[in-house]
Write a protein that holds these residues in place. Structure first.
Motif, PDB file in Angstrom:
ATOM      1  N   TYR A  36      31.051  36.494  46.980  1.00  0.00           N
ATOM      2  CA  TYR A  36      31.211  37.538  45.967  1.00  0.00           C
ATOM      3  C   TYR A  36      31.113  38.926  46.596  1.00  0.00           C
ATOM      4  N   HIS A  37      30.092  39.145  47.421  1.00  0.00           N
ATOM      5  CA  HIS A  37      29.904  40.466  48.020  1.00  0.00           C
ATOM      6  C   HIS A  37      30.953  40.759  49.088  1.00  0.00           C
ATOM      7  N   HIS A  38      31.470  39.727  49.714  1.00  0.00           N
ATOM      8  CA  HIS A  38      32.470  39.921  50.759  1.00  0.00           C
ATOM      9  C   HIS A  38      33.864  40.185  50.184  1.00  0.00           C
ATOM     10  N   LEU A  39      34.215  39.465  49.113  1.00  0.00           N
ATOM     11  CA  LEU A  39      35.586  39.506  48.611  1.00  0.00           C
ATOM     12  C   LEU A  39      35.781  40.394  47.395  1.00  0.00           C
ATOM     13  N   GLY A  40      34.713  40.689  46.655  1.00  0.00           N
ATOM     14  CA  GLY A  40      34.902  41.384  45.394  1.00  0.00           C
ATOM     15  C   GLY A  40      35.216  40.386  44.291  1.00  0.00           C
ATOM     16  N   LEU A  41      35.068  40.805  43.050  1.00  0.00           N
ATOM     17  CA  LEU A  41      35.120  39.872  41.930  1.00  0.00           C
ATOM     18  C   LEU A  41      36.473  39.181  41.771  1.00  0.00           C
ATOM     19  N   GLU A  42      37.556  39.933  41.807  1.00  0.00           N
ATOM     20  CA  GLU A  42      38.865  39.330  41.540  1.00  0.00           C
ATOM     21  C   GLU A  42      39.209  38.237  42.545  1.00  0.00           C
ATOM     22  N   HIS A  43      39.072  38.527  43.830  1.00  0.00           N
ATOM     23  CA  HIS A  43      39.393  37.520  44.853  1.00  0.00           C
ATOM     24  C   HIS A  43      38.346  36.411  44.885  1.00  0.00           C
ATOM     25  N   PHE A  44      37.125  36.740  44.535  1.00  0.00           N
ATOM     26  CA  PHE A  44      36.085  35.725  44.445  1.00  0.00           C
ATOM     27  C   PHE A  44      36.467  34.662  43.420  1.00  0.00           C
ATOM     28  N   LEU A  45      36.986  35.099  42.280  1.00  0.00           N
ATOM     29  CA  LEU A  45      37.365  34.148  41.239  1.00  0.00           C
ATOM     30  C   LEU A  45      38.603  33.348  41.626  1.00  0.00           C
ATOM     31  N   ASP A  75      40.180  33.016  44.678  1.00  0.00           N
ATOM     32  CA  ASP A  75      40.232  32.369  45.991  1.00  0.00           C
ATOM     33  C   ASP A  75      39.069  31.411  46.258  1.00  0.00           C
ATOM     34  N   ILE A  76      37.991  31.553  45.486  1.00  0.00           N
ATOM     35  CA  ILE A  76      36.804  30.727  45.743  1.00  0.00           C
ATOM     36  C   ILE A  76      36.454  29.854  44.545  1.00  0.00           C
ATOM     37  N   VAL A  77      36.144  30.474  43.424  1.00  0.00           N
ATOM     38  CA  VAL A  77      35.610  29.727  42.280  1.00  0.00           C
ATOM     39  C   VAL A  77      36.621  28.729  41.728  1.00  0.00           C
ATOM     40  N   ILE A  78      37.827  29.193  41.446  1.00  0.00           N
ATOM     41  CA  ILE A  78      38.820  28.300  40.830  1.00  0.00           C
ATOM     42  C   ILE A  78      39.212  27.157  41.760  1.00  0.00           C
ATOM     43  N   PRO A  79      39.539  27.413  43.053  1.00  0.00           N
ATOM     44  CA  PRO A  79      39.849  26.279  43.943  1.00  0.00           C
ATOM     45  C   PRO A  79      38.684  25.302  44.086  1.00  0.00           C
ATOM     46  N   PHE A  80      37.468  25.822  44.174  1.00  0.00           N
ATOM     47  CA  PHE A  80      36.299  24.950  44.326  1.00  0.00           C
ATOM     48  C   PHE A  80      36.110  24.069  43.098  1.00  0.00           C
ATOM     49  N   LEU A 114      35.350  32.320  33.059  1.00  0.00           N
ATOM     50  CA  LEU A 114      36.369  32.898  33.938  1.00  0.00           C
ATOM     51  C   LEU A 114      37.274  33.855  33.175  1.00  0.00           C
ATOM     52  N   ILE A 115      37.651  33.481  31.963  1.00  0.00           N
ATOM     53  CA  ILE A 115      38.513  34.344  31.158  1.00  0.00           C
ATOM     54  C   ILE A 115      37.787  35.630  30.778  1.00  0.00           C
ATOM     55  N   LEU A 116      36.532  35.511  30.355  1.00  0.00           N
ATOM     56  CA  LEU A 116      35.781  36.697  29.955  1.00  0.00           C
ATOM     57  C   LEU A 116      35.565  37.645  31.135  1.00  0.00           C
ATOM     58  N   LEU A 117      35.422  37.095  32.329  1.00  0.00           N
ATOM     59  CA  LEU A 117      35.299  37.958  33.500  1.00  0.00           C
ATOM     60  C   LEU A 117      36.593  38.732  33.753  1.00  0.00           C
ATOM     61  N   ARG A 118      37.721  38.118  33.459  1.00  0.00           N
ATOM     62  CA  ARG A 118      39.001  38.836  33.566  1.00  0.00           C
ATOM     63  C   ARG A 118      39.033  40.012  32.594  1.00  0.00           C
ATOM     64  N   PHE A 119      38.557  39.777  31.373  1.00  0.00           N
ATOM     65  CA  PHE A 119      38.472  40.865  30.392  1.00  0.00           C
ATOM     66  C   PHE A 119      37.511  41.951  30.872  1.00  0.00           C
ATOM     67  N   MET A 120      36.396  41.533  31.413  1.00  0.00           N
ATOM     68  CA  MET A 120      35.387  42.470  31.882  1.00  0.00           C
ATOM     69  C   MET A 120      35.951  43.397  32.948  1.00  0.00           C
ATOM     70  N   MET A 121      36.756  42.853  33.857  1.00  0.00           N
ATOM     71  CA  MET A 121      37.360  43.670  34.904  1.00  0.00           C
ATOM     72  C   MET A 121      38.322  44.700  34.342  1.00  0.00           C
ATOM     73  N   LYS A 122      38.812  44.445  33.127  1.00  0.00           N
ATOM     74  CA  LYS A 122      39.715  45.391  32.459  1.00  0.00           C
ATOM     75  C   LYS A 122      38.960  46.361  31.554  1.00  0.00           C
ATOM     76  N   GLY A 123      37.622  46.334  31.605  1.00  0.00           N
ATOM     77  CA  GLY A 123      36.839  47.311  30.861  1.00  0.00           C
ATOM     78  C   GLY A 123      36.324  46.850  29.526  1.00  0.00           C
ATOM     79  N   TRP A 124      36.380  45.543  29.234  1.00  0.00           N
ATOM     80  CA  TRP A 124      35.921  45.024  27.961  1.00  0.00           C
ATOM     81  C   TRP A 124      34.451  44.635  28.008  1.00  0.00           C
ATOM     82  N   LYS A 125      33.780  44.776  26.869  1.00  0.00           N
ATOM     83  CA  LYS A 125      32.468  44.193  26.674  1.00  0.00           C
ATOM     84  C   LYS A 125      32.668  42.740  26.277  1.00  0.00           C
TER      85      LYS A 125
END
Length: 303
Positions: free
Chosen positions: A125-134, A136-141, A202-213
């Motif tokens: 997470y700290h190396h890749l940032g949230l978008e690539h973390f989700l 490139d890491i979380v979804i494939p895993f 995962l979906i809510l994190l996508r919203f969060m990155m776009k500025g949503w609560k």
């Protein structure tokens, strides 16, 4: 234990954990078919690169698809010597884009090592940032965890520990994320009898990155709980999720009731997604709830 460096070097027992192949099979495929040439340490132990692991995974996949081991080995060598033929014959295997973090998570997940799983997730997470973390890491895993469980390579406890560690980590990210006071508000809710909440995280994190609560109801809310929370919180968007058809089979009137409720909420947009919903909706077409599996469609419709 050998720790992988930036080039991704693994000991044979780590490769066995990642691929699901026994150490005996790995050595046999190396010696009989020559598909990999691992390096040797001074003490004679083999060390394997990420590419070696991917090669073993490809042979395994081809054998599962009906090829003999000899045919699979020849196909892998052919692709290695002429990479362009891969595009002509089939899509690139799903694991070709795996990086070191995914390999490490699979190894630790095999042993249900919660502490190491969490540590690797933090590093990624700290190396890749949230978008690539989700992506490139979380979804494939998680996809590979599900595949290993379906193929009986992992038992229920291995699957559960890995999924729960990821879920808890995603919850931490969402709870600590900063948003504007006047940010639009999205509520995510599993349907009653639906246990799979990670896709909604995962979906809510996508919203969060776009500025949503964002806020999420836990798995399998009580009947009527979604309606009550919507009335209380007044979100701008409600996301309903059903990865299985169990909610609809258990309560055949569930979707009709939610659809009627959605019609009465003039200022709230309702969306329903998930494989279970797609399968069930051949029999019922909602009037007020929009069915989609595209996060971008929802975001674009509510900008």
């Amino acid at each position: 234990m050998i720790q992988s460096d930036e080039n991704g070097l693994f000991a044979i027992h780590q490769v066995a954990d990642i691929t699901g192949l026994s150490k005996q099979v790995i050595r046999k495929w190396e010696e009989r078919y020559g598909i990999i040439q691992p390096k040797r340490m001074d003490n004679g132990y083999r060390i394997y690169s990420q590419q070696d692991v991917k090669t073993l995974l490809k042979v395994k996949l081809l054998s599962e698809q009906g090829h003999s081991l000899k045919q699979a080995a020849l196909l892998v060598k052919e692709v290695r010597e002429e990479p362009e033929i891969l595009i002509q014959k089939e899509k690139s295997p799903y694991y070709e884009q795996w990086n070191e973090y995914v390999f490490q998570l699979l190894e630790k997940g095999m042993h249900c090592d919660e502490i190491e799983l969490n540590f690797i997730l933090k590093q990624a997470y700290h190396h890749l940032g949230l978008e690539h973390f989700l992506t490139d890491i979380v979804i494939p895993f998680l996809k590979e965890v599900g595949k290993k469980w379906e193929n009986h390579e992992w038992d229920e406890y291995q699957e559960s520990v890995s999924s729960l560690v990821v879920r808890d980590f995603l919850v931490q990210i969402r709870r600590n994320y900063q948003y504007r006071e006047q940010a639009p508000f999205v509520l995510g809710a599993c349907l009653p009898y639906e246990q799979h909440e990670v896709p909604l995280h995962l979906i809510l994190l996508r919203f969060m990155m776009k500025g949503w609560k964002t806020q999420l109801m836990g798995p399998s809310p009580a009947p009527g709980a979604i309606e009550s929370l919507v009335c209380k919180l007044k979100p701008d968007v409600v996301l309903l999720s059903a990865t299985t058809s169990i909610p609809f089979e258990t309560d055949p009137q569930l979707l009709q009731r939610l659809d009627q409720f959605a019609e009465e909420q003039m200022d709230v947009a309702f969306y329903l997604g998930g494989q279970g919903a797609a399968a069930y909706l051949s029999d019922y077409k909602p009037r007020a709830i929009r069915v989609t599996n595209s996060v971008e469609d929802i975001l674009n419709s509510n900008n």
